[in-house]
Design an enzyme around this catalytic site. Structure first.
Site, PDB file in Angstrom:
ATOM      1  N   THR A 329       0.814  -1.245   0.008  1.00 18.19           N
ATOM      2  CA  THR A 329       0.074  -0.076   0.098  1.00 18.19           C
ATOM      3  C   THR A 329       0.955   1.277   0.084  1.00 18.19           C
ATOM      4  O   THR A 329       1.831   1.393   0.813  1.00 18.19           O
ATOM      5  CB  THR A 329      -0.990   0.164   1.091  1.00 18.19           C
ATOM      6  OG1 THR A 329      -1.724   1.426   1.010  1.00 18.19           O
ATOM      7  CG2 THR A 329      -0.282  -0.011   2.562  1.00 18.19           C
ATOM      8  N   HIS A 381       2.410 -11.441  14.383  1.00 12.69           N
ATOM      9  CA  HIS A 381       3.593 -12.056  15.310  1.00 12.69           C
ATOM     10  C   HIS A 381       3.261 -13.240  15.652  1.00 12.69           C
ATOM     11  O   HIS A 381       4.084 -13.881  16.330  1.00 12.69           O
ATOM     12  CB  HIS A 381       3.709 -10.835  16.676  1.00 12.69           C
ATOM     13  CG  HIS A 381       5.226 -10.848  16.954  1.00 12.69           C
ATOM     14  ND1 HIS A 381       6.230 -11.805  16.748  1.00 12.69           N
ATOM     15  CD2 HIS A 381       5.829  -9.994  18.019  1.00 12.69           C
ATOM     16  CE1 HIS A 381       7.136 -11.394  17.150  1.00 12.69           C
ATOM     17  NE2 HIS A 381       7.092 -10.418  17.989  1.00 12.69           N
TER      18      HIS A 381
END
Length: 410
Positions: A329, A381
């Protein structure tokens, strides 16, 4: 003979949508292949086209929710819209005896008169016509509507006020008469985007790591070969193709980023379909460029331009949005200096690009001015460790600062 205009099937996961816009009016003459309407769903916005020539009669209004397969209009094939005339275009199209017979008036009215009747609830059969042979014109209908409004306003104060219709758009005005607030219903696509963004934050252990990249190498390369590139391909060489190639290179070096969590399993991807975020009037969409590892810089630039245009023109399909393994993006085109992009679930990482600004940096013990860009990698994560995320971003940085690495696969 008539042809029905139906809401087309857009995929198994889409059962309904909102008819966002009609490109034609009731009673218009349409041609086969002409764009008729714009359908907005929670995933894509799609145009519908006419499949026959003729005069169209609309069955639903803009803003209505419609189901897949629902008939929203009918085209009278071979018919032609009536020619308009200032004095008689809105008159009742009588047949047989042209006298002011109320039954004849009520059964054959012009599109303009019919629209006024639908908007005001006034029956043309009860209106005195002033057109030729006593036909009811649009002006007659508007005068009748005005008279009805005047009669309502002169009712005694004791009379109960009619219930106000529910407005689609609500406006709160200030003391000066200017609008302070305007309310409108959220579109299905915007609602889906909002839901997906919230889910991404709730369902992933999202973390963002940052780095900066010196754009001098890529900018010098573009400047040197831009004219030759345009002459050969017909379009300019941008930055997105370099970053797409750099991402593919980094995904190969750090394959843990090219994976997703599916329940209690880790699914490792071995292909490189990269999503590119595109800002449209309807909201942010992420069309996917396929097999980026096999495309040249020109091929990537061409593919990005093509899917971005389809997204902005409401011609994107579900297939264009599915199957991406990673997203890029670019908030830099709007001037963003730094941001933390949100994951495009179920992907495990997203790269955010930002504005290029000249900044002083240290090079070989000297302070120099270089065109610098901040990079942001948001990742899940749960799947990607900090070491993998940092290494991935460093690989992207190295490839951009030294584009020869992409050619040598270093």
């Amino acid at each position: 003979m008539s042809s029905e205009v139906k809401i087309p099937s857009l995929g198994e996961s889409i059962s309904s949508g909102v008819l966002a816009k009609w490109h034609v009016a009731d009673g218009d003459t349409v041609k086969s292949g002409q764009a008729l309407f714009e359908l907005e769903t929670d995933k894509i916005t799609q145009e519908g086209v006419a499949e026959a020539d003729g005069v169209i009669s609309l069955k639903v209004a803009e803003g209505d929710e419609v189901k897949i397969g629902e008939v929203i209009a009918v085209i009278a094939e071979g018919a032609a819209a009536p020619a308009k005339d200032d004095s008689e275009d809105d008159a009742v199209a009588g047949s047989g005896d042209p006298g002011p017979d109320s039954a004849a008036k009520s059964t054959a009215v012009s599109p303009a008169v019919r629209r006024v009747a639908e908007e005001t609830g006034i029956d043309p059969a009860g209106v005195e016509g002033t057109g030729k042979d006593g036909r009811v014109t649009k002006g007659d209908m508007l005068s009748a509507a005005k008279a009805a409004e005047s009669a309502k306003s002169q009712k005694p104060a004791s009379a109960p006020a009619p219930a106000a219709p529910k407005a689609e758009v609500k406006t709160q005005k200030s003391s000066s008469g200017e609008a302070k607030q305007t309310r409108k219903k959220m579109t299905p696509l915007r609602a889906k985007i909002a839901d997906r963004l919230v889910q991404a934050q709730h369902q992933a252990a999202m973390l963002t790591t940052f780095n900066e990249v010196d754009m001098s190498g890529v900018m010098a390369l573009r400047k040197k070969y831009q004219d030759a590139f345009v002459k050969k391909n017909g379009f300019k060489l941008g930055f997105m193709s370099f970053f797409t190639k750099a991402v593919v290179h980094a995904l190969k070096e750090v394959p843990g980023v090219n994976a997703i969590i599916d329940g209690n399993e880790i699914v490792q991807n071995h292909y490189y379909d990269i999503g590119v975020a595109v800002s449209t009037d309807k909201g942010l969409m992420v069309p996917v460029v396929r097999d980026c590892d096999q495309l040249s810089l020109a091929g990537i630039e061409s593919s990005i331009a093509e899917v971005a245009k389809r997204a902005r023109d409401s011609k994107i399909t579900l297939a264009d949005l599915e199957g991406g393994v990673f997203t890029i993006t670019n908030g830099g085109i709007f001037g963003s200096m730094l941001s933390t992009p949100i994951l495009n679930a179920p992907q495990s990482a997203i790269l955010g690009l930002h504005a290029i600004n000249d900044r002083p940096i240290a090079v070989d013990g000297q302070v120099v001015i270089r065109p610098m860009m901040y990079l942001a990698l948001s990742y899940d994560h749960r799947l990607v460790d900090g070491k993998e995320a940092v290494t991935f971003l460093v690989k992207v940085k190295q490839a951009i600062e030294d584009p020869a690495r992409l050619l040598l696969d270093l």
